[in-house]
Design a protein around this motif. Structure first.
Motif, PDB file in Angstrom:
ATOM      1  N   SER A  55      -3.942   4.933  -0.511  1.00  0.00           N
ATOM      2  CA  SER A  55      -4.811   3.819  -0.395  1.00  0.00           C
ATOM      3  C   SER A  55      -6.103   4.142   0.146  1.00  0.00           C
ATOM      4  O   SER A  55      -7.271   3.654  -0.030  1.00  0.00           O
ATOM      5  CB  SER A  55      -4.455   2.709   0.782  1.00  0.00           C
ATOM      6  N   ASP A  56      -6.170   5.607   0.711  1.00  0.00           N
ATOM      7  CA  ASP A  56      -7.441   6.321   1.028  1.00  0.00           C
ATOM      8  C   ASP A  56      -8.117   6.940  -0.072  1.00  0.00           C
ATOM      9  O   ASP A  56      -9.257   7.725   0.104  1.00  0.00           O
ATOM     10  CB  ASP A  56      -7.355   7.217   2.279  1.00  0.00           C
ATOM     11  N   GLY A  57      -7.354   6.995  -1.157  1.00  0.00           N
ATOM     12  CA  GLY A  57      -8.159   7.576  -2.544  1.00  0.00           C
ATOM     13  C   GLY A  57      -7.645   8.768  -2.771  1.00  0.00           C
ATOM     14  O   GLY A  57      -7.770   9.521  -3.724  1.00  0.00           O
ATOM     15  N   GLN A  58      -6.970   9.400  -1.777  1.00  0.00           N
ATOM     16  CA  GLN A  58      -6.168  10.952  -2.099  1.00  0.00           C
ATOM     17  C   GLN A  58      -5.117  10.645  -3.255  1.00  0.00           C
ATOM     18  O   GLN A  58      -4.139   9.986  -3.396  1.00  0.00           O
ATOM     19  CB  GLN A  58      -5.435  11.394  -0.856  1.00  0.00           C
ATOM     20  N   LEU A  59      -5.195  11.727  -4.406  1.00  0.00           N
ATOM     21  CA  LEU A  59      -4.409  11.518  -5.491  1.00  0.00           C
ATOM     22  C   LEU A  59      -2.931  12.261  -4.830  1.00  0.00           C
ATOM     23  O   LEU A  59      -3.153  13.635  -4.331  1.00  0.00           O
ATOM     24  CB  LEU A  59      -4.844  12.631  -6.660  1.00  0.00           C
ATOM     25  N   GLU A  86       0.576  -1.156  -0.014  1.00  0.00           N
ATOM     26  CA  GLU A  86      -0.034   0.060   0.033  1.00  0.00           C
ATOM     27  C   GLU A  86       0.868   1.216  -0.108  1.00  0.00           C
ATOM     28  O   GLU A  86       2.020   1.221   0.594  1.00  0.00           O
ATOM     29  CB  GLU A  86      -0.729   0.128   1.364  1.00  0.00           C
ATOM     30  N   LYS A  89      -0.112   8.747  -8.900  1.00  0.00           N
ATOM     31  CA  LYS A  89      -0.776   7.490  -8.028  1.00  0.00           C
ATOM     32  C   LYS A  89      -1.707   8.087  -6.897  1.00  0.00           C
ATOM     33  O   LYS A  89      -1.560   9.492  -6.394  1.00  0.00           O
ATOM     34  CB  LYS A  89       0.540   6.820  -7.355  1.00  0.00           C
ATOM     35  N   SER A  90      -2.460   7.281  -6.485  1.00  0.00           N
ATOM     36  CA  SER A  90      -3.435   7.512  -5.217  1.00  0.00           C
ATOM     37  C   SER A  90      -2.671   6.861  -4.164  1.00  0.00           C
ATOM     38  O   SER A  90      -2.360   5.794  -4.244  1.00  0.00           O
ATOM     39  CB  SER A  90      -4.753   7.183  -5.620  1.00  0.00           C
TER      40      SER A  90
END
Length: 532
Positions: free
Chosen positions: A468-472, A411, A465-466
């Motif tokens: 694991s919580d979705g933040q770019l 991750e 890349k993002s």
């Protein structure tokens, strides 16, 4: 700036102190000048070749084994041999060439001390010269140190074997110039350590032994072989007097281990898994390959397939040629808290058990407090033997380029990114303040770990890349986190230390090298500009 020429083609950019002249004697400078004039042009060509190789990979190519070198890989040859005092290297300690460190390391329960002019030393002029004085005094058995409280540190009988690690090919020594250019730092370190110590080392039953870092090709190894042979001839020494262990800590070099051993066969005694730099090199070499972006640094461990393949291939290759296969660094620092310390020792024990079981002949620790634990692991595996040269790993299937390049699962977390920022900034701050070996969050950090921290984030930004919580991961997110983590660092180190330090400069350098479009090869190059 005062320019001072000392009877040679070399120019010193500052006046030489009395301490400087202890090391920079006329004869020593004459030898250094010979090496610089003879070997710098080829070194510059080797650095240019690195750029060409990287450009081909950036365009979509991948490193691999060299088909034209098959005859060397398949041939039945061995290295020249290993001196008696290097045949048992089960535990080696590493650290900078500072006086107290040199004494404590040589006195530790280890077989070898790697005295470091490279990744754990910030090479300010005074530190580089003092380091040469410290090693000369250690070789002569006269070294001592008294701390502020009056405690005296002295060498015990039968200290560890001394090996000096010189700076990599890319690093300059800016205080000495040849034809208007800074000379290669590695030649400076090698020439002065060799010149002042080879006679006494041989008299002691040892020899001039070196660690060679950051090598990227067999041609670079062959260059060092020529430096060593020239030096032996100049001082009327038998071929193979100078011995080297070379770190395999760049991705291109892992495909050329046979060739490196072959072209250094008179002088080489082993290869070492420089795992932290290797991970950094994996990121840097494959920086344009979106399918090979690494996860959090904390999850890239030696049991991951691409790193396991690297360790096993190194052991198999070395032992086939009669060379040692040295394991990597345990960077943990013992803790004063008993429960935490038990956890640290368990982690270190498991890591070293894996190396010993794989067939490594020895391994590295960064702290004397780990020596007993690691020594016990290797003692148990080795039994009556001094090394594991007979561990041929014949059961292994051939290791392929695909395995060595395999993407690593794991991750990318916000906590991991923030930890990277804090580690890198604190390390850069220490480095530009003159300290290259720094305890941070229970690990002994050197340049390699800071390199992983900043190149990981650069790569995540570059490939959008993002977490694991979705933040770019963007430049804006990084800058926001950098500002927030600076407040955390200020709180952790305290106002007085923060205000007295160079944290703002470190943050600016971190911001620059993490957000610019072209990845900087080594943070120590712009860092060196900020160092005295």
């Amino acid at each position: 700036m005062t320019q001072q020429t000392v009877g040679t083609e070399l120019t010193f950019t500052q006046g030489l102190s009395a301490a400087d002249r202890l090391i920079l004697t006329d004869d020593a400078v004459e030898f250094l000048a010979e090496l610089v004039s003879k070997f710098t042009p080829q070194r510059n060509e080797l650095l240019a070749a690195r750029v060409d190789v990287q450009a081909a990979i950036d365009r979509g190519g991948l490193p691999g084994f060299i088909s034209e070198m098959a005859s060397i890989r398949e041939g039945d040859w061995k290295i020249r041999g290993i001196p008696e005092d290097l045949r048992d290297r089960r535990v080696e300690i590493t650290g900078p060439v500072e006086r107290k460190m040199v004494i404590n390391a040589l006195n530790a329960n280890v077989k070898v001390f790697m005295a470091d002019f490279e990744d754990s030393l910030a090479p300010s002029w005074d530190k580089v010269i003092d380091g040469q004085i410290n090693l000369r005094d250690a070789v002569n058995g006269t070294i001592s140190y008294t701390n502020e409280a009056g405690k005296i540190y002295q060498l015990k009988p039968d200290p560890a074997v001394l090996i000096a690690r010189v700076r990599g090919l890319h690093l300059p020594e800016k205080h000495v110039q040849w034809r208007g250019e800074a000379i290669p730092g590695g030649l400076f370190d090698f020439a002065l350590y060799f010149f002042h110590n080879y006679r006494q080392l041989l008299e002691n039953g040892s020899g001039p032994y070196f660690y060679l870092p950051k090598t990227q090709s067999w041609q670079e190894a062959a260059w060092w072989g020529e430096v060593f042979s020239f030096t032996e001839d100049r001082f009327d020494l038998p071929r193979g007097t100078i011995k080297a262990t070379l770190l395999i800590e760049t991705l291109p070099a892992v495909f050329q281990m046979d060739e490196i051993l072959y072209h250094l066969r008179d002088h080489i005694v082993g290869l070492n898994c420089g795992r932290w730099d290797y991970i950094f090199s994996y990121i840097k070499t494959l920086k344009n390959h979106a399918d090979r972006v690494l996860p959090d640094r904390q999850s890239v461990t030696m049991d991951k397939p691409f790193l396991s393949a690297y360790s096993r291939l190194l052991i198999k290759t070395c032992h086939r040629r009669g060379a040692f296969a040295m394991g990597g660094m345990a960077a943990f620092i013992p803790s004063k808290d008993a429960e935490k310390n038990a956890w640290v020792l368990d982690k270190v024990r498991a890591d070293k058990q894996l190396e010993a079981d794989n067939g490594h002949d020895g391994t590295w620790v960064a702290h004397p407090g780990l020596a007993d634990t690691v020594m016990a692991v290797f003692d148990q595996v080795l039994g009556e033997r001094r090394n594991q040269l007979e561990a041929m790993r014949e059961q292994d299937a051939p290791i392929t380029a695909e395995q060595l390049l395999e993407p690593c699962e794991g991750e990318r977390t916000e906590a991991g990114m923030r930890a990277n920022i804090r580690v890198a900034v604190q390390y850069i701050e220490a480095w530009i303040s003159g300290n290259g070996c720094v305890p941070i969050y229970g690990l002994m950090e050197d340049a390699a770990t800071a390199e992983i921290s900043r190149t990981s984030i650069w790569q995540w930004i570059h490939h959008e890349k993002s977490l694991s919580d979705g933040q770019l991961v963007t430049k804006a997110l990084f800058r926001q986190m950098l500002n927030e983590e600076m407040l955390v660092i200020r709180q952790e180190v305290g106002e007085a230390r923060f205000n007295a330090g160079r944290f703002d400069e470190a943050a600016r350098l971190m911001e620059r090298i993490t957000t610019q479009d072209e990845l900087i090869d080594f943070l120590t190059l712009p860092g060196y500009e900020l160092l005295a």
